[in-house]
Design an enzyme around this catalytic site. Structure first.
Site, PDB file in Angstrom:
ATOM      1  N   LYS A  48       0.820  -1.201   0.000  1.00 44.25           N
ATOM      2  CA  LYS A  48       0.000   0.000   0.000  1.00 44.25           C
ATOM      3  C   LYS A  48       0.864   1.264   0.000  1.00 44.25           C
ATOM      4  O   LYS A  48       0.385   2.352  -0.292  1.00 44.25           O
ATOM      5  CB  LYS A  48      -0.887   0.021   1.252  1.00 44.25           C
ATOM      6  CG  LYS A  48      -1.865  -1.117   1.328  1.00 44.25           C
ATOM      7  CD  LYS A  48      -2.625  -1.020   2.654  1.00 44.25           C
ATOM      8  CE  LYS A  48      -3.378  -2.309   2.921  1.00 44.25           C
ATOM      9  NZ  LYS A  48      -3.907  -2.311   4.307  1.00 44.25           N
ATOM     10  N   GLY A  49       2.131   1.124   0.322  1.00 39.58           N
ATOM     11  CA  GLY A  49       2.965   2.300   0.559  1.00 39.58           C
ATOM     12  C   GLY A  49       3.089   3.246  -0.620  1.00 39.58           C
ATOM     13  O   GLY A  49       3.212   4.451  -0.441  1.00 39.58           O
ATOM     14  N   GLU A 110       8.121   2.027  -5.850  1.00 42.30           N
ATOM     15  CA  GLU A 110       8.060   1.669  -4.438  1.00 42.30           C
ATOM     16  C   GLU A 110       8.151   2.929  -3.589  1.00 42.30           C
ATOM     17  O   GLU A 110       8.790   3.911  -3.989  1.00 42.30           O
ATOM     18  CB  GLU A 110       9.280   0.786  -4.087  1.00 42.30           C
ATOM     19  CG  GLU A 110       8.975  -0.682  -3.934  1.00 42.30           C
ATOM     20  CD  GLU A 110       8.400  -1.029  -2.556  1.00 42.30           C
ATOM     21  OE1 GLU A 110       7.435  -0.367  -2.120  1.00 42.30           O
ATOM     22  OE2 GLU A 110       8.909  -1.954  -1.945  1.00 42.30           O
ATOM     23  N   ASP A 114      14.577  -0.625   1.925  1.00 44.26           N
ATOM     24  CA  ASP A 114      15.378  -0.763   3.145  1.00 44.26           C
ATOM     25  C   ASP A 114      16.341  -1.929   2.935  1.00 44.26           C
ATOM     26  O   ASP A 114      17.417  -1.752   2.370  1.00 44.26           O
ATOM     27  CB  ASP A 114      14.437  -0.969   4.336  1.00 44.26           C
ATOM     28  CG  ASP A 114      15.168  -1.073   5.656  1.00 44.26           C
ATOM     29  OD1 ASP A 114      16.377  -0.798   5.696  1.00 44.26           O
ATOM     30  OD2 ASP A 114      14.531  -1.431   6.668  1.00 44.26           O
ATOM     31  N   ASP A 170       3.300   3.618   6.572  1.00 40.67           N
ATOM     32  CA  ASP A 170       2.469   3.485   7.761  1.00 40.67           C
ATOM     33  C   ASP A 170       3.216   2.884   8.942  1.00 40.67           C
ATOM     34  O   ASP A 170       4.272   2.262   8.784  1.00 40.67           O
ATOM     35  CB  ASP A 170       1.276   2.577   7.466  1.00 40.67           C
ATOM     36  CG  ASP A 170       1.689   1.100   7.409  1.00 40.67           C
ATOM     37  OD1 ASP A 170       2.632   0.774   6.667  1.00 40.67           O
ATOM     38  OD2 ASP A 170       1.084   0.286   8.130  1.00 40.67           O
ATOM     39  N   ARG A 176      -0.331   6.932   7.066  1.00 41.71           N
ATOM     40  CA  ARG A 176      -0.120   6.956   5.606  1.00 41.71           C
ATOM     41  C   ARG A 176      -0.534   8.294   5.025  1.00 41.71           C
ATOM     42  O   ARG A 176       0.047   8.778   4.064  1.00 41.71           O
ATOM     43  CB  ARG A 176      -0.973   5.881   4.922  1.00 41.71           C
ATOM     44  CG  ARG A 176      -0.494   4.466   5.126  1.00 41.71           C
ATOM     45  CD  ARG A 176      -1.183   3.552   4.112  1.00 41.71           C
ATOM     46  NE  ARG A 176      -1.169   2.170   4.547  1.00 41.71           N
ATOM     47  CZ  ARG A 176      -0.143   1.338   4.399  1.00 41.71           C
ATOM     48  NH1 ARG A 176       0.957   1.772   3.824  1.00 41.71           N
ATOM     49  NH2 ARG A 176      -0.211   0.103   4.815  1.00 41.71           N
TER      50      ARG A 176
HETATM   51  P1  IMP Z   1      12.582  -3.795   2.277  1.00 45.02           P
HETATM   52  O1  IMP Z   1      12.025  -5.105   1.794  1.00 45.02           O
HETATM   53  O2  IMP Z   1      13.276  -3.920   3.621  1.00 45.02           O
HETATM   54  O3  IMP Z   1      13.423  -3.088   1.265  1.00 45.02           O
HETATM   55  O4  IMP Z   1      11.375  -2.860   2.665  1.00 45.02           O
HETATM   56  C1  IMP Z   1      10.468  -2.414   1.746  1.00 45.02           C
HETATM   57  C2  IMP Z   1       9.105  -2.243   2.371  1.00 45.02           C
HETATM   58  O5  IMP Z   1       9.164  -2.218   3.798  1.00 45.02           O
HETATM   59  C3  IMP Z   1       8.482  -0.928   1.952  1.00 45.02           C
HETATM   60  O6  IMP Z   1       7.703  -1.072   0.818  1.00 45.02           O
HETATM   61  C4  IMP Z   1       7.669  -0.543   3.156  1.00 45.02           C
HETATM   62  O7  IMP Z   1       6.377  -1.085   3.039  1.00 45.02           O
HETATM   63  C5  IMP Z   1       8.372  -1.181   4.316  1.00 45.02           C
HETATM   64  N1  IMP Z   1       9.248  -0.228   5.020  1.00 45.02           N
HETATM   65  C6  IMP Z   1      10.599  -0.176   4.989  1.00 45.02           C
HETATM   66  N2  IMP Z   1      11.056   0.811   5.775  1.00 45.02           N
HETATM   67  C7  IMP Z   1       9.953   1.417   6.316  1.00 45.02           C
HETATM   68  C8  IMP Z   1       9.771   2.530   7.197  1.00 45.02           C
HETATM   69  O8  IMP Z   1      10.710   3.191   7.679  1.00 45.02           O
HETATM   70  N3  IMP Z   1       8.483   2.841   7.500  1.00 45.02           N
HETATM   71  C9  IMP Z   1       7.415   2.169   7.002  1.00 45.02           C
HETATM   72  N4  IMP Z   1       7.539   1.125   6.170  1.00 45.02           N
HETATM   73  C10 IMP Z   1       8.804   0.749   5.821  1.00 45.02           C
END
Ligand code: IMP
Length: 192
Positions: A48-49, A110, A114, A170, A176
Site C-alpha cells: 500500500k505504501g 516503491e 530498506d 504506515d 499513511r
Molecule cells: P525492504 O524489503 O526492507 O526493502 O522494505 C520495503 C518495504 O518495507 C516498503 O515497501 C515498506 O512497506 C516497508 N518499510 C521499509 N522501511 C519502512 C519505514 O521506515 N516505514 C514504514 N515502512 C517501511
C-alpha cells in the site's frame, strides 16, 4: 495502541516536507519522461505504501511534454512488515498486477527501500514475465541495511536510518495520509 491517543503527539520530527517530496517527484518525473520518451510506459505501484507516489509520479510524468507515448498505471500489493516496525524478511504477494507485463516497459514504483528484499522479490517476479524493459523507482532510500543488491534506476530522497511514516508509509496502518515524511517518537511504538 498509544498512537491513537494523540496522533500529532506521536510525531518526533518532520524529515521531508510536502514541498520537498513534491520537488523530488518532479525531478524523478523529468528523468523518467526523458528516458521513456515516445515509448509506452507501464507504471506498477507497490501497495500500500506507493499509493500516493505512483499516482503523483504518473501525473507528473504525463505533464511533461514529449515524454512517454502513453502511460498505463497498475498496482500490486505485497506485505513485508506485517504489523511490525522491523522487516520479517518474508515478502508475500497479496494481490498481483492486473495488467499483462510481457513486452512492455515496466517501471516498478516503491515508497521506500530498506533491506531490498521486497524490490528484489518483485524484480524477479515481474522479470520472469518477459517485459521489454524493467526498471525500479523508489521515493525514499534507506541504504544502511541492504541484504539484496537490487538495481534502483530512480531514487528520490535518502531517508535517515529510522522507521519513518507519512506520504504512504504506515505504522500499523496509521500515518499513511500525512502529507510529509516523519519520524515517530519511541513511545509511539507498540511492542505487542
Ligand atoms: P525492504 O524489503 O526492507 O526493502 O522494505 C520495503 C518495504 O518495507 C516498503 O515497501 C515498506 O512497506 C516497508 N518499510 C521499509 N522501511 C519502512 C519505514 O521506515 N516505514 C514504514 N515502512 C517501511
Amino acid at each position: 495502541m498509544k498512537v491513537t491517543q494523540s496522533y500529532e503527539g506521536a510525531i518526533e520530527r518532520e524529515i521531508f516536507s510536502a514541498d520537498q517530496i513534491a520537488a523530488a517527484i518532479a525531478r524523478l518525473a523529468g528523468e523518467i519522461a526523458r528516458d521513456y520518451r515516445r515509448r509506452p510506459l507501464l507504471i506498477v505501484g507497490v501497495l500500500k505504501g506507493a499509493l500516493y507516489v505512483a499516482a503523483d509520479l504518473a501525473r507528473a510524468v504525463a505533464a511533461i511534454p514529449d515524454g512517454p507515448s502513453e502511460i498505463a498505471v497498475d498496482y500490486l500489493c505485497v506485505s513485508s512488515y506485517g504489523n511490525a516496525a522491523r522487516s520479517s524478511g518474508e515478502v508475500r504477494l497479496l494481490k498481483d498486477a492486473s495488467e499483462p507485463i510481457t513486452g512492455r516497459n515496466v517501471l516498478v514504483v516503491e515508497d521506500i527501500i530498506d533491506n531490498g528484499l521486497t524490490l528484489g522479490y518483485l524484480r524477479s517476479l515481474l522479470g520472469g514475465r518477459n517485459p521489454a524493459s524493467l526498471r525500479s523507482c523508489v521515493l525514499f532510500d534507506k541504504p544502511y541495511h541492504r541484504l539484496v543488491d537490487v538495481p534502483v534506476e530512480y531514487v528520490g530522497l535518502q531517508a535517515p536510518d529510522a522507521f519513518v511514516v507519512g506520504y504512504g508509509l504506515d505504522y500499523q496502518e496509521l500515518f499513511r495520509n500525512l502529507p510529509y515524511l516523519a519520524q515517530l517518537r519511541p513511545e509511539a511504538f507498540d511492542d505487542r
